[in-house]
Scaffold this active site. Structure first.
Site, mmCIF file in Angstrom:
data_model
loop_
_atom_site.group_PDB
_atom_site.id
_atom_site.type_symbol
_atom_site.label_atom_id
_atom_site.label_comp_id
_atom_site.label_asym_id
_atom_site.label_seq_id
_atom_site.Cartn_x
_atom_site.Cartn_y
_atom_site.Cartn_z
ATOM 1 N N ASP A 1 -0.283 36.015 29.124
ATOM 2 C CA ASP A 1 -0.317 37.025 30.189
ATOM 3 C C ASP A 1 -1.761 37.477 30.370
ATOM 4 O O ASP A 1 -2.399 37.893 29.406
ATOM 5 C CB ASP A 1 0.566 38.211 29.765
ATOM 6 C CG ASP A 1 0.449 39.404 30.711
ATOM 7 O OD1 ASP A 1 0.118 39.202 31.891
ATOM 8 O OD2 ASP A 1 0.732 40.530 30.258
ATOM 9 N N HIS B 1 3.855 37.679 30.758
ATOM 10 C CA HIS B 1 4.012 39.129 30.790
ATOM 11 C C HIS B 1 5.442 39.557 30.483
ATOM 12 O O HIS B 1 5.665 40.531 29.767
ATOM 13 C CB HIS B 1 3.613 39.612 32.185
ATOM 14 C CG HIS B 1 3.464 41.080 32.328
ATOM 15 N ND1 HIS B 1 2.437 41.764 31.739
ATOM 16 C CD2 HIS B 1 4.191 42.007 33.002
ATOM 17 C CE1 HIS B 1 2.543 43.053 32.044
ATOM 18 N NE2 HIS B 1 3.603 43.223 32.804
ATOM 19 N N GLY C 1 5.083 49.203 36.141
ATOM 20 C CA GLY C 1 4.574 49.285 37.503
ATOM 21 C C GLY C 1 3.221 49.968 37.521
ATOM 22 O O GLY C 1 2.222 49.333 37.323
#
Lengths: 501, 501
Positions: free
Chosen positions: B416, B468, B122
């Site tokens: 990614d 990712h 995150g």
């Protein structure tokens, strides 16, 4: 194995050697000029036709052309357009003849649709074998190597497409003079292709003065601008040239050896195909080298790079490779890879090699009428091996034709590691063109299909996820590209209905 | 729209905001510590269990653990392994508790299989929402958001996998002290996670002294080495530590701000996502900037880059995006994209957001027992926004743990664009480790699955075509990677049966 393949084999398709290729393909043998209606008869027939109520510029071909009409190809589904194929002599003394396949437009008004010449690269590869059979042609060859399917994204939806196998020695094209095949090169290819066009227009006078474009890919990045330059220069001062040349388009094109090399090595490293060490060594050994005639040191480190890269399809780095295994095995692979049946079949080249060697196919095409004593192959190793002149840069031609106002589009499938996007970007940058519209994503069916930058005099378009043969991997997007090229309209921006995910 | 999204939102999943997320999610509200068996009772029960003929180190958990056992999750197919979930208090005074989900091994001998802690990034994203639900967990959430399917490539085939939502504020994890959520950071996350582990082992003593690994992805590239360092340092001098720490593995990991930036911008340009102009400006404005706390100038040009990139899935640049449309529309897309049903569904995040907000699901997990007054979201915008300390480089920790002989593997899905392979390569290069085995392709089912380089002290593995979330996009290859990591064996070279295509 790949590690012992010479570096140059990395260029389009020479490494895709077919198991069906005749083992004696390296032996260059003479063949005899095919029988053809004497020119006097053709002229007479043309004269008669000229007296008929139908104007020549409409669909009615000359008598010689009529003789070239394809009734039906073996395994072919019915279609609503005409096709022609045959030989055009480019040097009578040498007995040199080039094979063409014309797929007329399926558009509402084929008689006003433009004429587009398509050229594959190699050097030594067949436009019939690649462009027509697995990219933008009217048909795709089925896995049986005997039947054809309609390509729903065929470029003849918008143009009359002329596939040419050049130079002599490529595909069904041949020469009766062995030395022709042992000393091929860019200059000869351009001049033979030009002679072909002029002679071909005599057979198809309805295409004289028609809007005319040249397109191609890969080493066609040499052929297309070179032939364009020749057409442009020969048209100079002519008030109404029969080759009404409007522009050219190249995809995943060899453009400029230095910038192509720089971009290729960076592509390999940034896409994780090679080690840091090999990346550095490639820069040292190759960057100032010639792409077609590289040094021993450059070839050596190229081999290391290939070994590191492994058994991927260098022409489409994210798709499955064609395994040299039984059809049964391939079916198993298909079962586990459900996108294959509808998508791209990596074994497609094997089907064309089978199809174009079928006697009934050659008969229907009126190809190989002289009995060329070697098998049809998608690429000629002989031509590839003996290739002579190959200028290091096409950029001077770009400058000349941009200044002349010729339309130029360059496209690139971004998943090709053989002539990759980065090389193309560096080459275009080296033109120092002013930007009209900066890099932006273009859309197809609400997905980003690629990116586009409009320069003054040149438009660059990328196709996301497509490999070396863009119309093979992304047929719908490629047709959209072709449409916008013909209309000289930048690629479409998103429609307002699109939302962020 | 994407163009106004702050740059930092580019980091894992913050831009994937769910339509189901509560609009008041920015309001931080307190919640009450869930009722829990008093520690005295747990100790007593443990003592009683210790007298039973079954040794504690086998599958029998403590009484507190037994209370955490998941009987059955709503919509769950039957399985042959046990699962536990619940809260572990990390700060009783603050009322701070972290939520975990343990999926025990389905291997023949789960009692000897290692324990692996998985951490998503995150910062602010849920390991339950990502790792467990769409990557390496035992189940995938179906499109109805109510039922589960078995993930055939779940990592619990080889290990007991512990998913932790950290820090407080992520997923079901919470704090009764608002300031905890308004001042989150790397240091707190590491220390709370460490406290969690120690307390959790009291509840699951059978995992004491078990081989223990920490793995994670993305901003987990910070969490994993930081927690590893803490475990390593606290174990120092302890003869037989309860956390028998063996090594860590990170994927598409934020490692070093400078090298990540350099590599990210090069990735964008070489993959054709941005203009030449933007590439140059990014280098000027961002390269010496902080990735988590970037300057205004850097954020500004980042926005331009995002606009140029268009509506692609930045986390997987070659796959279709999830359209915010009806299920009917998605079915249509599936029809035209036959690989979707078996492959990766870009809308999967919407299913978890629905599932984890179902009251019956929360009841089965014994989650949200205090009635957290905001909806479950896969990522917390509050934590993301208020994130404090974020060191610019993890490389010093790498040096320390490599010197200590801790096993370190780094992997990267090469499709990614958010934390791309090139950044990872530059970061690893900056460690200046000697090479043991240079870059080579590794194989899975006769295809190149990626590349591998073994350094002294670190192994780097790429996964070809994966985005990712590697285990989402390439589940079989990811499981193979996990297997080799646990065994500390370099990725497999080709089997002799493989032939060139």
């Amino acid at each position: 194995s790949q590690t012992t393949t010479p570096r140059l084999a990395r260029f389009p398709h020479a490494s895709h050697e077919s198991p069906l290729a005749h083992s004696s393909q390296h032996t260059v043998l003479v063949s005899v000029e095919p029988p053809r209606a004497p020119m006097a008869v053709a002229v007479l027939l043309a004269a008669i036709l000229a007296l008929s109520p139908l104007p020549l510029s409409l669909a009615s071909p000359s008598a010689a052309a009529a003789a070239d009409r394809i009734t039906r190809l073996p395994g072919q589904p019915p279609v609503n357009f005409s096709m022609y194929s045959g030989y055009v002599t480019v040097d009578a003394a040498a007995g040199r003849a080039l094979f063409y396949w014309l797929v007329e437009s399926a558009a509402a008004k084929p008689e006003s649709a433009p004429l587009v010449l398509w050229l594959n690269g190699g050097p030594g590869c067949s436009s019939v074998g690649y462009g027509a059979s697995e990219e933008l042609g009217a048909f795709r060859i089925n896995a049986d190597g005997r039947t054809l399917s309609v390509n729903p994204y065929s470029w003849n939806k918008m143009a009359n497409v002329l596939f040419l196998d050049a130079p002599a020695g490529v595909g069904y094209s041949y020469s009766n003079t062995s030395s022709d095949l042992l000393a091929p090169g860019d200059n000869k290819t351009a001049h033979d292709s030009y002679t072909f066009l002029v002679n071909w227009l005599e057979r198809f006078p309805q295409y004289k003065y028609r809007d005319f474009y040249i397109a191609g890919e890969s080493y066609g990045g040499h052929y297309v601008p070179q032939l364009s330059q020749l057409v442009y220069r020969n048209n100079k001062g002519v008030r109404k040239p029969i080759l009404n040349f409007k522009g050219f388009m190249v995809g995943n094109a060899v453009i400029d050896d230095y910038h192509d090399f720089v971009g290729t090595f960076e592509y390999w490293w940034t896409h994780g195909l090679i080690s840091d060490d090999t990346y550095q060594k490639l820069q040292l050994a190759c960057e100032f080298d010639s792409s077609e005639h590289a040094s021993e040191a450059c070839n050596k480190i190229y081999d290391v790079a290939e070994a590191e890269e492994g058994l991927i399809d260098a022409y489409s780095i994210y798709t499955p490779t064609c395994k040299k295994t039984s059809l049964h095995r391939r079916r198993q692979i298909k079962g586990r890879r459900p996108w294959l049946p509808r998508g791209y079949d990596p074994c497609t080249e094997q089907y064309s090699t089978k199809y174009y060697n079928l006697p009934e196919v050659q008969k229907a095409f009126r190809a190989n009428v002289t009995g060329i004593p070697y098998a049809w192959t998608s690429c000629s190793d002989v031509l590839f091996e003996y290739w002579k002149d190959s200028p290091r840069s096409m950029l001077p031609i770009y400058h000349e034709l941009i200044a002349a106002g010729i339309r130029i589009w360059v496209f690139s499938g971004d998943a090709d590691s053989v002539v990759p996007l980065t090389g193309t970007r560096y080459s275009i940058d080296a033109l120092y063109l002013p930007t009209v519209t900066n890099w932006y994503p273009w859309y197809d069916e609400e997905e980003v299909a690629g990116w586009c930058q409009v320069y003054k005099g040149l438009t660059l378009v990328t196709i996301r996820g497509a490999g070396h043969e863009v119309p093979l991997h992304r047929p719908r997007q490629a047709l959209k590209l072709f449409e916008h090229f013909l209309q000289d309209k930048p690629m479409p921006r998103p429609v307002p209905s699109i939302q962020s995910f």
